[in-house]
Design a protein around this motif. Sequence first.
Motif, PDB file in Angstrom:
ATOM      1  N   PHE A 199     -34.854  16.002   4.899  1.00 18.09           N
ATOM      2  CA  PHE A 199     -35.429  16.708   6.044  1.00 18.09           C
ATOM      3  C   PHE A 199     -36.146  17.941   5.521  1.00 18.09           C
ATOM      4  CE2 PHE A 199     -31.960  14.147   7.483  1.00 18.09           C
ATOM      5  CZ  PHE A 199     -32.393  13.635   8.697  1.00 18.09           C
ATOM      6  N   VAL A 200     -37.477  17.952   5.729  1.00 15.84           N
ATOM      7  CA  VAL A 200     -38.317  18.952   5.072  1.00 15.84           C
ATOM      8  C   VAL A 200     -39.160  19.671   6.127  1.00 15.84           C
ATOM      9  CG1 VAL A 200     -40.143  19.247   3.347  1.00 15.84           C
ATOM     10  CG2 VAL A 200     -38.413  17.472   3.032  1.00 15.84           C
ATOM     11  N   ARG A 201     -39.221  21.007   6.040  1.00 16.34           N
ATOM     12  CA  ARG A 201     -39.971  21.780   7.032  1.00 16.34           C
ATOM     13  C   ARG A 201     -41.469  21.540   6.912  1.00 16.34           C
ATOM     14  NH1 ARG A 201     -38.304  27.872   6.965  1.00 16.34           N
ATOM     15  NH2 ARG A 201     -39.179  27.565   4.904  1.00 16.34           N
ATOM     16  N   GLY A 202     -41.966  21.463   5.676  1.00 17.39           N
ATOM     17  CA  GLY A 202     -43.408  21.297   5.468  1.00 17.39           C
ATOM     18  C   GLY A 202     -43.862  19.857   5.626  1.00 17.39           C
ATOM     19  N   ALA A 203     -45.116  19.628   5.193  1.00 16.62           N
ATOM     20  CA  ALA A 203     -45.719  18.307   5.383  1.00 16.62           C
ATOM     21  C   ALA A 203     -45.587  17.429   4.147  1.00 16.62           C
ATOM     22  CB  ALA A 203     -47.198  18.485   5.735  1.00 16.62           C
ATOM     23  N   LEU A 221     -40.134   7.246  -3.794  1.00 13.27           N
ATOM     24  CA  LEU A 221     -38.835   7.574  -3.178  1.00 13.27           C
ATOM     25  C   LEU A 221     -38.631   6.732  -1.921  1.00 13.27           C
ATOM     26  CD1 LEU A 221     -38.743  11.489  -3.507  1.00 13.27           C
ATOM     27  CD2 LEU A 221     -37.731   9.784  -5.025  1.00 13.27           C
ATOM     28  N   HIS A 222     -39.714   6.611  -1.153  1.00  9.59           N
ATOM     29  CA  HIS A 222     -39.660   5.811   0.078  1.00  9.59           C
ATOM     30  C   HIS A 222     -39.298   4.365  -0.264  1.00  9.59           C
ATOM     31  CE1 HIS A 222     -40.654   4.592   4.109  1.00  9.59           C
ATOM     32  NE2 HIS A 222     -41.440   3.656   3.629  1.00  9.59           N
ATOM     33  N   GLN A 223     -39.923   3.867  -1.315  1.00 14.24           N
ATOM     34  CA  GLN A 223     -39.659   2.486  -1.730  1.00 14.24           C
ATOM     35  C   GLN A 223     -38.214   2.297  -2.197  1.00 14.24           C
ATOM     36  OE1 GLN A 223     -42.648   1.100  -4.387  1.00 14.24           O
ATOM     37  NE2 GLN A 223     -41.622  -0.854  -4.638  1.00 14.24           N
ATOM     38  N   ASP A 224     -37.646   3.375  -2.759  1.00 15.38           N
ATOM     39  CA  ASP A 224     -36.243   3.315  -3.186  1.00 15.38           C
ATOM     40  C   ASP A 224     -35.283   3.392  -2.002  1.00 15.38           C
ATOM     41  OD1 ASP A 224     -36.975   3.110  -5.783  1.00 15.38           O
ATOM     42  OD2 ASP A 224     -36.518   5.177  -6.331  1.00 15.38           O
ATOM     43  N   GLY A 225     -35.830   3.591  -0.791  1.00 19.23           N
ATOM     44  CA  GLY A 225     -34.983   3.578   0.400  1.00 19.23           C
ATOM     45  C   GLY A 225     -34.622   4.946   0.931  1.00 19.23           C
ATOM     46  N   ILE A 226     -35.212   5.998   0.363  1.00 17.25           N
ATOM     47  CA  ILE A 226     -34.939   7.349   0.877  1.00 17.25           C
ATOM     48  C   ILE A 226     -35.856   7.592   2.078  1.00 17.25           C
ATOM     49  CG2 ILE A 226     -35.059   9.822   0.363  1.00 17.25           C
ATOM     50  CD1 ILE A 226     -34.488   9.151  -2.565  1.00 17.25           C
ATOM     51  N   ALA A 227     -35.259   7.975   3.224  1.00 12.60           N
ATOM     52  CA  ALA A 227     -36.077   8.269   4.405  1.00 12.60           C
ATOM     53  C   ALA A 227     -36.550   9.717   4.315  1.00 12.60           C
ATOM     54  CB  ALA A 227     -35.256   8.050   5.667  1.00 12.60           C
ATOM     55  N   LEU A 228     -37.858   9.927   4.480  1.00  9.30           N
ATOM     56  CA  LEU A 228     -38.431  11.275   4.375  1.00  9.30           C
ATOM     57  C   LEU A 228     -38.875  11.745   5.756  1.00  9.30           C
ATOM     58  CD1 LEU A 228     -40.677  10.605   1.223  1.00  9.30           C
ATOM     59  CD2 LEU A 228     -38.454  11.750   1.269  1.00  9.30           C
ATOM     60  N   HIS A 229     -38.331  12.886   6.207  1.00  6.74           N
ATOM     61  CA  HIS A 229     -38.714  13.446   7.516  1.00  6.74           C
ATOM     62  C   HIS A 229     -39.436  14.760   7.265  1.00  6.74           C
ATOM     63  CE1 HIS A 229     -35.845  10.615   9.382  1.00  6.74           C
ATOM     64  NE2 HIS A 229     -35.033  10.948   8.396  1.00  6.74           N
ATOM     65  N   PHE A 230     -40.729  14.798   7.588  1.00  9.87           N
ATOM     66  CA  PHE A 230     -41.508  16.025   7.371  1.00  9.87           C
ATOM     67  C   PHE A 230     -41.685  16.770   8.692  1.00  9.87           C
ATOM     68  CE2 PHE A 230     -42.886  13.242   3.833  1.00  9.87           C
ATOM     69  CZ  PHE A 230     -42.433  14.053   2.796  1.00  9.87           C
ATOM     70  N   GLY A 231     -42.057  18.046   8.587  1.00 11.56           N
ATOM     71  CA  GLY A 231     -42.256  18.870   9.783  1.00 11.56           C
ATOM     72  C   GLY A 231     -40.966  19.020  10.570  1.00 11.56           C
ATOM     73  N   TYR A 232     -39.838  18.997   9.882  1.00 11.37           N
ATOM     74  CA  TYR A 232     -38.541  19.017  10.568  1.00 11.37           C
ATOM     75  C   TYR A 232     -38.028  20.452  10.665  1.00 11.37           C
ATOM     76  CZ  TYR A 232     -33.890  17.598  11.958  1.00 11.37           C
ATOM     77  OH  TYR A 232     -32.727  17.434  12.655  1.00 11.37           O
ATOM     78  N   ARG A 233     -37.700  20.866  11.881  1.00  8.83           N
ATOM     79  CA  ARG A 233     -37.191  22.224  12.118  1.00  8.83           C
ATOM     80  C   ARG A 233     -35.714  22.127  12.455  1.00  8.83           C
ATOM     81  NH1 ARG A 233     -40.536  26.511  10.947  1.00  8.83           N
ATOM     82  NH2 ARG A 233     -42.455  25.447  10.453  1.00  8.83           N
TER      83      ARG A 233
END
Length: 452
Positions: A199-203, A221-233
């Motif tokens: 969970f990442v604040r930036g883009a 990372l996405h392909q390895d199965g890690i979910a990336l959430h950007f713009g998350y406050r």
Amino acid sequence: MSGGALGFDLIVVGGGSGGLAAAFRAAQHGARVALLEPGEFGGTCVNLGCVPKKAMWLAADLVGRIGMAHGLGLPVAPVAVDWPTLVASRQGYIANIHASYRRRLDEAGVVTLPVRGRLAGGGVVECADGARLRAPHILLATGGRPQRPDIPGAGLGLDSDDFFAFTAAPARVAVIGGGYIGVELASLLQSLGSQVEMFVRGARLLSGFDDEVTARLQANLHQDGIALHFGYRLAALEKAGEGVRLREQGGDAGNPFDAVIFATGRAAHTAGLGLEEAGVAIGKDGHVVVDAFQDTSAEGVHAVGDVTGRLALTPVAIAEARRLMDRLFGGQPGARVDHDNVATVVFSHPPLGKVGLTEAEARARFGADVTVHCTTFRPMLHALADVQRHSMFKLVCTGPDERVVGLHLVGEAADEILQGFAVAVKMGATLADLHDTMAIHPTSAEEIVLLR
Ligand code: FAD
């Protein structure tokens, strides 16, 4: 003895990367040195950073390679990581480093005190046990510590220090923050058995690293199965049964995680150091302010490493300490560190590294006078194993002779390849110099000298 205080030439406060390097180098120059360290020698790097992290990374790397083995005719069954054995090996390795430091400090004649110290002014350091030491030079090398956002429930989360106490992979992990520590922990845990979400604040991840190369890592990372959430406050952490839920600003709370790890930056470790009383200027972010020679605003008080808030890397702390000691005790009045072109690697899977300027930084500095050479390819191992993991190597050049001002790598062996090329960049290599260098075939590294 002077004024009831024990006299030395140098008092080092903190026995991590910078403090130890200073103590050894000063003693080598003949200085009488006292070193204060309340914890284990080696500080963050040896105990809660580079070393245990790399041990976990090596295990995670092997898991990945074992996963590819069948493609090369080695039908190895999928492995489950035996965490207790892994952690025991790691800690055994670290115990050997502690023993080696102990022996070397004794051999060097450094007086060690297992206590915290604080500046008492006038060249005096007061130890937590009441002892008072005096020296014309005091070195602050107290490093940094993880910091958490000031939100409700922050205490339900963990940080990178806690990660190193894990004896098993938590099933579901949320990593908060997209800097290099967040990326490394996320990548490690995913490889070692967890299901990870970031969970990442930036883009994007890894601000300060090249956009394109970072985007390639994100895809991996996405392909390895890690979910990336950007713009998350993130607004709060909430208890949910045995787990912890994240609540987003103006949003709902999601599913619970077994562990939430904050990787939201590090703060200088200055609490209780007596900086203000001793007249040591502190920057607005809490770091000790130093000049190019590691001097603080207080006469005879110097600082190196993470506490100064510059490049938070072990080799930088060590180099700053050694140059400073060469200047103070080694008769080298001009000795100082050049902080330009410091190579650095993110130990993700695959690793990502950089030296010099990103393309965006180069364009901001040199305008239109920038050329970029980039290649994306599948390393031989991945092609043989039919794994869709690509490497990306990128050169940023400037001027008519295309001097290399930046090199950015993501992919297999990027961590090992970068060091040698960092020498070339530091020496001012041009694209023609790279082209004049014969390739080593077949390797990933050859792609750099073949870039057109
Ligand atoms: P530290 O190593 O933090 O040492 C400071 C010491 O001071 C500590 O031992 C502390 O106990 C002591 N201390 C604090 N206050 C006092 C006091 N009042 N009196 C006496 N002693 C005191 N860098 C890399 O180059 N490569 C990596 O791969 C890498 N990975 C990392 C991974 C993680 C998870 C983390 C957190 C860091 C990583 N780093 C890495 C950064 C690296 O660990 C630091 O840059 C380095 O340790 C800084 O050295 P230092 O001497 O400034 O401080």
